[in-house]
Enzyme design. Structure first.
Site, PDB file in Angstrom:
ATOM      1  N   SER A  15      36.074  64.256  98.069  1.00 42.92           N
ATOM      2  CA  SER A  15      37.031  63.839  97.094  1.00 42.92           C
ATOM      3  C   SER A  15      37.581  64.878  96.264  1.00 42.92           C
ATOM      4  O   SER A  15      37.105  66.122  96.503  1.00 42.92           O
ATOM      5  CB  SER A  15      36.429  62.862  96.063  1.00 42.92           C
ATOM      6  OG  SER A  15      35.474  63.515  95.329  1.00 42.92           O
ATOM      7  N   LYS A  16      38.551  64.498  95.699  1.00 43.55           N
ATOM      8  CA  LYS A  16      39.363  65.787  94.960  1.00 43.55           C
ATOM      9  C   LYS A  16      38.463  66.602  94.141  1.00 43.55           C
ATOM     10  O   LYS A  16      38.591  67.619  93.998  1.00 43.55           O
ATOM     11  CB  LYS A  16      40.372  64.806  93.956  1.00 43.55           C
ATOM     12  CG  LYS A  16      41.141  65.804  93.107  1.00 43.55           C
ATOM     13  CD  LYS A  16      42.141  64.866  92.248  1.00 43.55           C
ATOM     14  CE  LYS A  16      42.610  65.663  91.156  1.00 43.55           C
ATOM     15  NZ  LYS A  16      43.720  65.190  90.344  1.00 43.55           N
ATOM     16  N   ARG A  17      37.648  65.929  93.310  1.00 41.45           N
ATOM     17  CA  ARG A  17      36.735  66.595  92.593  1.00 41.45           C
ATOM     18  C   ARG A  17      35.843  67.647  93.258  1.00 41.45           C
ATOM     19  O   ARG A  17      35.294  68.729  92.832  1.00 41.45           O
ATOM     20  CB  ARG A  17      35.520  65.592  91.885  1.00 41.45           C
ATOM     21  CG  ARG A  17      36.369  64.681  90.822  1.00 41.45           C
ATOM     22  CD  ARG A  17      36.354  65.662  89.467  1.00 41.45           C
ATOM     23  NE  ARG A  17      37.439  65.004  88.431  1.00 41.45           N
ATOM     24  CZ  ARG A  17      37.348  64.004  87.908  1.00 41.45           C
ATOM     25  NH1 ARG A  17      36.476  63.257  88.236  1.00 41.45           N
ATOM     26  NH2 ARG A  17      38.624  63.632  87.003  1.00 41.45           N
ATOM     27  N   ASP A  18      35.323  67.235  94.531  1.00 47.46           N
ATOM     28  CA  ASP A  18      34.399  68.246  95.224  1.00 47.46           C
ATOM     29  C   ASP A  18      35.198  69.585  95.273  1.00 47.46           C
ATOM     30  O   ASP A  18      34.592  70.684  95.021  1.00 47.46           O
ATOM     31  CB  ASP A  18      34.281  67.605  96.574  1.00 47.46           C
ATOM     32  CG  ASP A  18      33.692  66.351  96.316  1.00 47.46           C
ATOM     33  OD1 ASP A  18      32.588  66.447  95.647  1.00 47.46           O
ATOM     34  OD2 ASP A  18      33.984  65.552  97.326  1.00 47.46           O
TER      35      ASP A  18
END
Length: 508
Positions: free
Chosen positions: A265-268
């Site tokens: 995901s984006k956060r990773d």
RNA sequence: GGUCCGUUCAUCUAAGGGUUAGGAUUCAAGAUUUUCAUUCUUGCCAUAGGGGUUCGAAUCCCCUACGGACUGCCA
């Protein structure tokens, strides 16, 4: 099978930047189309007005262009099957939704979103899960449960409604997925999905089936998250009378995060320090910036190559492929079924492989703007030999500076560890002697410098290591770098001598 | 909870009943480089568990465990 021309589509929703998993889906569609001499279309699935994000569509197109995945048809690319934006095809869907109601495959639903939220909350409170389905539809507010007269009144009074698919009871739906093989669902477990929303727009389910049919799509290649809705889509083709010509399905495995659980995901990316997006993206709402592969210095060919091998391989031990080679080799049969963890280390290695293959001339062209940014103006012909010396030690063009800055400017400071280890009390005298020696050399080429140096060292009886290491320190400011005499040559005699004397002055 | 999908070295993967289970990345060691990096060589490391079927299973079947996706008038 038919002789139909192969046509596939990439159908992203413009709700934000394209995730690298999305790029891989686009890539596999592109490769499949090109492998089979077919068409690759881009279709923008913007049926949810509430999730519109400015700039997202442009971002998607720019990403595809950067990757070299140019659609044969799509918004801004032409084509005979347009428009390619679902918001511009609005009228088309209403007709088919109506047709489904008339043929008994769908029904009007008057339940408001608030009603449904409440039912879901109630179910959850008692540990249940609410689903609008064959098991509950007769207790709800729709044209199946209400009498004909009641329905007519609601419709005529302009009461908002949605159209839902009437999922058949107890029917096995089996499909040969081109990647996974046979997959079976029983409709008893499936719910009555909304096909047409009260705002006049279709949902994804209706729109993608209608458009794929109208655009003569032969193969749907999409992410695994769509697998559960495949039976609905198959039934929709049946209900619309398009079963004979409907596309074949393939569901791609997910890309998982490098560590821990779940999909990437984006956060990773932000957390682990690698990009998850092809291009840098700035969120128009929050202003928050997410890194992109392009801005991080990846070559698009390397990015494509690493994506291609994430979930696919040709069965040989080759790992480096041009896009042309990929199009020659690609097949859905060789796509793996299981999700793959993304490995940023290997991504770096792919870029390195491409960088090493590029000519010093091409790399110098790419490096020059970075030098300019540092206010260093120099001729390409002076950059090329530097790159020849340092490219071995770099994975990215931007690393050329860290590994070769001293070719362009004198060291501003000297690495402390190296100083304490190599700079002895007798060193200044030795350095001055070397500077004087260098002054007398006329033929300033690495081999001659080395010869003169060696002769001199032998005459003096000095230890090579004790002199060469501090000499390197004088010239580069540390203990790294290529062959010392090659550095001298590229620096030029005056600069070399100046740097030695400057270091003696600074370090004492 | 339900439905569906999946499971080979740490990671990406090969091996479509018979191999010492192969390669790549990472990591480690040695060689080379009078430096650092590169490069080269070597090494470490895997068929989730249990049952079948078979002369023979990573491969076929079943169960268990684990992981994942989906379960919205989102896509």
């Amino acid at each position: 099978m038919s002789e139909k021309r192969i046509r596939v589509r990439f159908a992203p929703s413009p709700t934000g930047p394209l995730h690298m998993g999305g790029v891989r889906t686009a890539l596999f569609n592109y490769l499949f189309a090109k492998r089979n001499g077919g068409d690759f279309l881009l279709r923008i699935e913007d049926t949810d007005q509430t999730r519109y994000v400015p700039g997202a569509e442009e971002y998607i197109i720019e990403s595809l262009k950067w990757c070299g995945l140019i659609p044969d048809e799509g918004p801004g690319f032409g084509g005979e099957y347009g428009p390619y934006r679902q918001s511009e095809r609005k009228e088309i869907y209403a007709r088919y939704a109506q047709q489904l109601v008339e043929s008994g495959w769908a029904y009007y639903s008057f339940d408001t979103p608030e009603d449904l939220d409440r039912l879901r909350a109630e179910a959850e409170a008692s540990g249940q899960v609410f689903s609008y389905s064959q098991h509950t539809r007769m207790k709800l507010c729709n044209s199946l449960a209400l009498n004909e007269h009641e329905v007519k009144i609601r419709l005529e009074s302009g009461e908002p409604y949605a159209i839902r698919f009437k999922m058949p009871e107890q029917l096995d739906v089996t499909e040969e997925d081109l990647i996974r093989g046979s997959v079976t669902f029983n409709t008893r477990e499936l719910d009555d999905k909304v096909l047409f929303k009260s705002d006049g727009m279709p949902t994804y389910h209706l729109a993608n089936v209608v458009d794929d049919h109208l655009m003569e799509i032969t193969h749907v290649i999409r992410g695994e998250e769509w697998l559960p809705s495949m039976p609905l889509h198959i039934l929709l083709y049946r209900a619309l009378g398009w079963e004979e010509t409907r596309p074949r399905f393939s569901h791609l495995p997910l890309i998982l995060k490098p560590q821990g659980k779940g999909k990437l995901s984006k956060r990773d990316g932000d957390k682990l320090g690698f990009p998850v997006f092809p291009l840098q993206w700035q969120d128009p709402e929050t202003g928050e910036i997410s890194k992109g592969y392009r801005e991080d210095g990846y070559f698009p060919e390397a990015f494509i190559n690493l994506l291609a091998l994430l979930g696919w391989n040709p069965g040989t031990e080759q790992e480096i492929f041009s896009i042309e080679e990929l199009t020659g080799l690609f097949s859905l049969e060789r796509v793996v079924k299981s999700g793959s963890r993304f490995d940023p280390e290997k991504a770096r290695w792919f870029n390195r492989s491409y960088l090493q293959e590029k000519s010093p001339e091409a790399l110098a062209q790419l490096f020059e703007p970075m030098l300019k940014q540092k206010n260093i103006v120099t001729d390409i012909s002076r950059i090329i030999p530097v790159i020849e010396e340092i490219k071995d030690r770099c994975d990215f063009v931007k690393e050329f500076w860290d590994h070769g800055y001293y070719f362009f400017e004198a060291p501003k400071n000297y690495d402390e560890k190296t100083v304490s280890k190599r700079w002895k009390p007798e060193t200044p005298v030795e350095m001055e002697a070397i500077a004087q020696l260098f002054d007398t050399i006329d033929n300033w080429e690495a081999t001659f410098i080395k010869d003169s140096f060696s002769v001199f060292m032998n005459e003096k009886g000095w230890n090579f290591g004790a002199v060469m290491n501090p000499l390197r320190l004088c010239l580069v400011g540390g203990n790294m770098g290529p062959d010392l005499f090659r550095i001298c040559e590229l620096l030029g005699k005056d600069e070399t001598v100046n740097r030695i004397r400057k270091a003696v002055k600074v370090l004492g």
